[in-house]
Scaffold this motif. Structure first.
Motif: not given
Length: 74
Positions: A17-26, A66-72
């Protein structure tokens, strides 16, 4: 479904829920589906539950890292 598994799934949803990135959800959906297919062959329900719990822990740990260092994104 065990209480631990429900808690783990809830923690995963909370992280997502904190990261709406579709690639992450996929990635999470595909990984969960892949684990479910692989673990469905385990006959003993307790052993299967333990394996599912371990899979969820792996996914949760990966998301936490991943949440500690998400991609930029540029």
């Amino acid at each position: 479904m065990s209480i631990e598994r429900r808690r783990m799934e809830s923690a995963l949803r909370s992280l997502l829920d904190n990261y709406p990135d579709p690639a992450l959800h996929r990635w999470v959906n595909e990984t969960v589906t892949a684990f479910e297919k692989r673990l469905s062959g385990i006959v003993d329900p307790r052993e299967r539950d333990h394996a599912q719990q371990a899979a969820l822990i792996l996914i949760k740990t990966t998301l936490q890292k991943w949440s500690e260092n998400p991609p930029v994104r540029h």
